[in-house]
Motif scaffolding. Structure first.
Motif, PDB file in Angstrom:
ATOM      1  N   ASN A  10      49.753  83.744  -8.065  1.00 34.09           N
ATOM      2  CA  ASN A  10      48.770  84.751  -8.471  1.00 34.09           C
ATOM      3  C   ASN A  10      48.041  84.256  -9.708  1.00 34.09           C
ATOM      4  O   ASN A  10      48.662  83.709 -10.627  1.00 34.09           O
ATOM      5  N   TYR A  11      46.732  84.451  -9.726  1.00 33.87           N
ATOM      6  CA  TYR A  11      45.948  84.001 -10.866  1.00 33.87           C
ATOM      7  C   TYR A  11      44.763  84.940 -11.075  1.00 33.87           C
ATOM      8  O   TYR A  11      44.436  85.764 -10.218  1.00 33.87           O
ATOM      9  N   TYR A  12      44.150  84.810 -12.240  1.00 38.00           N
ATOM     10  CA  TYR A  12      42.898  85.521 -12.485  1.00 38.00           C
ATOM     11  C   TYR A  12      41.980  84.622 -13.303  1.00 38.00           C
ATOM     12  O   TYR A  12      42.442  83.772 -14.077  1.00 38.00           O
ATOM     13  N   MET A  13      40.689  84.782 -13.092  1.00 39.70           N
ATOM     14  CA  MET A  13      39.677  84.069 -13.856  1.00 39.70           C
ATOM     15  C   MET A  13      38.992  85.075 -14.779  1.00 39.70           C
ATOM     16  O   MET A  13      38.661  86.181 -14.354  1.00 39.70           O
ATOM     17  N   THR A  14      38.794  84.674 -16.032  1.00 42.62           N
ATOM     18  CA  THR A  14      38.204  85.562 -17.032  1.00 42.62           C
ATOM     19  C   THR A  14      36.821  85.060 -17.408  1.00 42.62           C
ATOM     20  O   THR A  14      36.670  83.919 -17.846  1.00 42.62           O
ATOM     21  N   SER A  15      35.815  85.903 -17.249  1.00 45.71           N
ATOM     22  CA  SER A  15      34.443  85.528 -17.578  1.00 45.71           C
ATOM     23  C   SER A  15      34.245  85.534 -19.091  1.00 45.71           C
ATOM     24  O   SER A  15      35.059  86.098 -19.834  1.00 45.71           O
ATOM     25  N   PRO A  16      33.153  84.938 -19.592  1.00 46.92           N
ATOM     26  CA  PRO A  16      32.888  84.977 -21.033  1.00 46.92           C
ATOM     27  C   PRO A  16      32.692  86.396 -21.569  1.00 46.92           C
ATOM     28  O   PRO A  16      32.751  86.602 -22.784  1.00 46.92           O
ATOM     29  N   PRO A  47      15.858  85.394 -27.907  1.00 48.77           N
ATOM     30  CA  PRO A  47      16.889  85.932 -27.011  1.00 48.77           C
ATOM     31  C   PRO A  47      18.295  85.550 -27.453  1.00 48.77           C
ATOM     32  O   PRO A  47      18.502  84.522 -28.110  1.00 48.77           O
ATOM     33  N   THR A  48      19.240  86.372 -27.091  1.00 45.07           N
ATOM     34  CA  THR A  48      20.644  86.143 -27.416  1.00 45.07           C
ATOM     35  C   THR A  48      21.275  85.183 -26.413  1.00 45.07           C
ATOM     36  O   THR A  48      20.994  85.243 -25.221  1.00 45.07           O
ATOM     37  N   THR A  49      22.127  84.287 -26.897  1.00 45.78           N
ATOM     38  CA  THR A  49      22.869  83.387 -26.026  1.00 45.78           C
ATOM     39  C   THR A  49      24.343  83.793 -26.027  1.00 45.78           C
ATOM     40  O   THR A  49      24.775  84.633 -26.817  1.00 45.78           O
ATOM     41  N   LEU A  50      25.118  83.155 -25.138  1.00 42.78           N
ATOM     42  CA  LEU A  50      26.553  83.418 -25.027  1.00 42.78           C
ATOM     43  C   LEU A  50      27.275  82.097 -25.240  1.00 42.78           C
ATOM     44  O   LEU A  50      26.999  81.116 -24.546  1.00 42.78           O
ATOM     45  N   ASN A  51      28.190  82.052 -26.208  1.00 43.60           N
ATOM     46  CA  ASN A  51      28.945  80.836 -26.522  1.00 43.60           C
ATOM     47  C   ASN A  51      30.411  81.027 -26.152  1.00 43.60           C
ATOM     48  O   ASN A  51      31.065  81.937 -26.666  1.00 43.60           O
ATOM     49  N   ASP A  52      30.934  80.169 -25.296  1.00 43.08           N
ATOM     50  CA  ASP A  52      32.316  80.271 -24.814  1.00 43.08           C
ATOM     51  C   ASP A  52      33.085  79.046 -25.314  1.00 43.08           C
ATOM     52  O   ASP A  52      32.948  77.945 -24.787  1.00 43.08           O
ATOM     53  N   LEU A  53      33.882  79.238 -26.357  1.00 41.65           N
ATOM     54  CA  LEU A  53      34.655  78.163 -26.986  1.00 41.65           C
ATOM     55  C   LEU A  53      36.027  78.059 -26.339  1.00 41.65           C
ATOM     56  O   LEU A  53      36.751  79.059 -26.233  1.00 41.65           O
ATOM     57  N   ASN A  54      36.409  76.851 -25.922  1.00 41.90           N
ATOM     58  CA  ASN A  54      37.733  76.609 -25.360  1.00 41.90           C
ATOM     59  C   ASN A  54      38.371  75.405 -26.041  1.00 41.90           C
ATOM     60  O   ASN A  54      37.705  74.368 -26.233  1.00 41.90           O
ATOM     61  N   LEU A  55      39.645  75.523 -26.397  1.00 43.58           N
ATOM     62  CA  LEU A  55      40.390  74.450 -27.044  1.00 43.58           C
ATOM     63  C   LEU A  55      41.569  74.050 -26.168  1.00 43.58           C
ATOM     64  O   LEU A  55      42.242  74.901 -25.588  1.00 43.58           O
ATOM     65  N   TYR A  56      41.817  72.747 -26.099  1.00 49.80           N
ATOM     66  CA  TYR A  56      42.981  72.256 -25.357  1.00 49.80           C
ATOM     67  C   TYR A  56      43.568  71.075 -26.119  1.00 49.80           C
ATOM     68  O   TYR A  56      42.849  70.136 -26.476  1.00 49.80           O
ATOM     69  N   VAL A  80      27.588  77.023 -23.370  1.00 50.84           N
ATOM     70  CA  VAL A  80      26.524  77.883 -23.873  1.00 50.84           C
ATOM     71  C   VAL A  80      25.695  78.384 -22.698  1.00 50.84           C
ATOM     72  O   VAL A  80      25.250  77.594 -21.859  1.00 50.84           O
ATOM     73  N   GLU A  81      25.515  79.702 -22.631  1.00 50.02           N
ATOM     74  CA  GLU A  81      24.707  80.310 -21.572  1.00 50.02           C
ATOM     75  C   GLU A  81      23.409  80.825 -22.181  1.00 50.02           C
ATOM     76  O   GLU A  81      23.421  81.676 -23.062  1.00 50.02           O
ATOM     77  N   TYR A  82      22.290  80.294 -21.709  1.00 54.55           N
ATOM     78  CA  TYR A  82      20.974  80.703 -22.176  1.00 54.55           C
ATOM     79  C   TYR A  82      20.348  81.673 -21.185  1.00 54.55           C
ATOM     80  O   TYR A  82      20.688  81.660 -19.992  1.00 54.55           O
ATOM     81  N   PRO A  83      19.421  82.493 -21.619  1.00 52.03           N
ATOM     82  CA  PRO A  83      18.795  83.435 -20.686  1.00 52.03           C
ATOM     83  C   PRO A  83      17.902  82.769 -19.653  1.00 52.03           C
ATOM     84  O   PRO A  83      17.686  83.306 -18.570  1.00 52.03           O
ATOM     85  N   ASP A  84      17.388  81.573 -19.983  1.00 57.05           N
ATOM     86  CA  ASP A  84      16.492  80.879 -19.059  1.00 57.05           C
ATOM     87  C   ASP A  84      16.363  79.421 -19.484  1.00 57.05           C
ATOM     88  O   ASP A  84      16.835  79.007 -20.549  1.00 57.05           O
ATOM     89  N   ARG A  85      15.688  78.642 -18.641  1.00 56.37           N
ATOM     90  CA  ARG A  85      15.540  77.209 -18.907  1.00 56.37           C
ATOM     91  C   ARG A  85      14.697  76.934 -20.140  1.00 56.37           C
ATOM     92  O   ARG A  85      14.985  76.003 -20.909  1.00 56.37           O
ATOM     93  N   ALA A  86      13.664  77.740 -20.363  1.00 54.20           N
ATOM     94  CA  ALA A  86      12.780  77.522 -21.510  1.00 54.20           C
ATOM     95  C   ALA A  86      13.544  77.652 -22.826  1.00 54.20           C
ATOM     96  O   ALA A  86      13.380  76.847 -23.747  1.00 54.20           O
ATOM     97  N   THR A  87      14.413  78.663 -22.906  1.00 54.02           N
ATOM     98  CA  THR A  87      15.213  78.836 -24.116  1.00 54.02           C
ATOM     99  C   THR A  87      16.191  77.680 -24.273  1.00 54.02           C
ATOM    100  O   THR A  87      16.381  77.153 -25.380  1.00 54.02           O
ATOM    101  N   ARG A  88      16.797  77.273 -23.174  1.00 48.89           N
ATOM    102  CA  ARG A  88      17.708  76.117 -23.219  1.00 48.89           C
ATOM    103  C   ARG A  88      17.021  74.887 -23.801  1.00 48.89           C
ATOM    104  O   ARG A  88      17.544  74.238 -24.714  1.00 48.89           O
TER     105      ARG A  88
END
Length: 330
Positions: free
Chosen positions: A63-69, A271-280, A292-300
């Motif tokens: 059993n597993y689950y995936m967690t979105s940002p 526009p606001t972006t979403l930053n998902d930091l992961n450490l291993y 990093v999730e941008y709202p569109d390509r132009a912002t990226r």
């Protein structure tokens, strides 16, 4: 990229992924049958998996689950139908609720993993068998083909080991699609210190400065889900540039391995972006991955054009120096 092909067959009711890895069959098989290794690649970027149960035996369950940002959870369950180590295994793959129970009305598939040796390593053929055209269309509409490709393309770093994968390569920026960029940097130091450096204001002020000639003038952090943060920087002395800052909210916080936050340039209508930091951590070094999730390509493209990668490399080098000198204490 390891994935060479993803195809669907409407008559056979299948989706098949083929990937090539520069590692022997036994090593690739181990990555798919060890839940701690699976968690590092099972799920596309931004949706890492957590395996709460993994009984690798015929008739056993995982059993597993995936967690979105944004903190959303999406569950899955496997029942192991056949195992032929190290050549492959077969599972019944289902969508699952928080208790690991199959969700009624969601498609299920018989998923077959086959590993075969090649001159350069291993070829994986992963075939999902659906029971109806509607079920096949349903999983494709959910993004199963692209999601599977992006997930499997993360396996190289697991098979190679962190130092072989990242050491000496500095800060790397990869464009994944129009909205997503992945930034990686290997930091010589344990995960606990790197986590503290990202979340304790007195430590952040010592390294998160970008190029030389800047100082952090504001560093406010509320270290909990729903908490706010605010950073600001200003040039020092003869350094050219205008003061600026960012603010946002913490959406996911799983110490010491993951933190997802929004990011907005203070005082602007950008526009606001979403930053998902992961450490291993592996062998005393920590791989820092920021999706990093941008709202569109132009912002990226606008953000990448600012020289963001160079500024981040200067900060990471400063952080690594602090850890090496044993000065990373509050």
């Amino acid at each position: 990229m390891p994935v060479t092909d993803v195809t669907t067959d409407a008559e056979a009711l299948t989706m098949t992924l083929v990937a090539e890895f520069a590692a022997p069959v036994e090593r690739v098989f181990a990555a798919f049958t060890d839940p701690r290794q699976l968690e590092r690649f099972w799920g596309p970027p931004g949706y890492p998996a957590t395996f709460a149960e993994f009984d690798f035996a015929v008739g056993g369950h995982a059993n597993y689950y995936m967690t979105s940002p944004k903190g959303e959870r999406f569950g899955g369950a496997w029942q192991f139908l056949a195992i032929d180590a190290p050549n492959g295994f077969e599972v019944l793959d289902e969508f699952a609720d928080d208790d690991g129970q199959p969700i009624e009305g969601m498609p299920a598939s018989r998923m077959v993993f086959h590993f075969e040796p090649t001159e350069s390593g291993t070829r994986l053929t992963n075939t999902s068998h659906l029971n109806s055209a509607t079920a096949l269309e349903q999983i494709l509409a959910m993004g199963a083909a692209e999601g599977s490709r992006m997930a499997m393309d993360q396996l190289d770093r697991v098979l190679q080991g962190l130092r072989e994968y990242a050491q000496g390569k500095g800060t790397r920026t990869e464009i994944l699609d129009d909205q997503h960029v992945r930034i990686t940097r290997l930091v010589e130091g344990p995960i606990d210190l790197v986590w503290r450096a990202y979340h304790e204001p007195e430590l952040l002020k010592r390294w998160l400065l970008g190029p030389d000639g800047w100082e952090m003038t504001v560093c406010e952090v509320e270290p909990w889900v729903g908490g706010r943060y605010r950073y600001a920087w200003a040039p020092v002395g003869d350094t050219e540039g205008q003061p600026f800052g960012f603010d946002g909210e913490t959406l996911v916080l799983e110490a010491p391995r993951r933190a997802a936050t929004t990011e907005h340039m203070t005082g602007t209508d950008y526009p606001t972006t979403l930053n998902d930091l992961n450490l291993y951590e592996e062998d005393g070094a920590t791989l820092v991955t920021t999706l990093v999730e941008y709202p569109d390509r132009a912002t990226r493209d606008m953000v990448l054009a600012t020289g963001m990668t160079d500024g981040m490399e200067a900060s990471y080098a400063r952080l690594e120096g602090l850890i090496a000198d044993q000065r990373l204490t509050a």
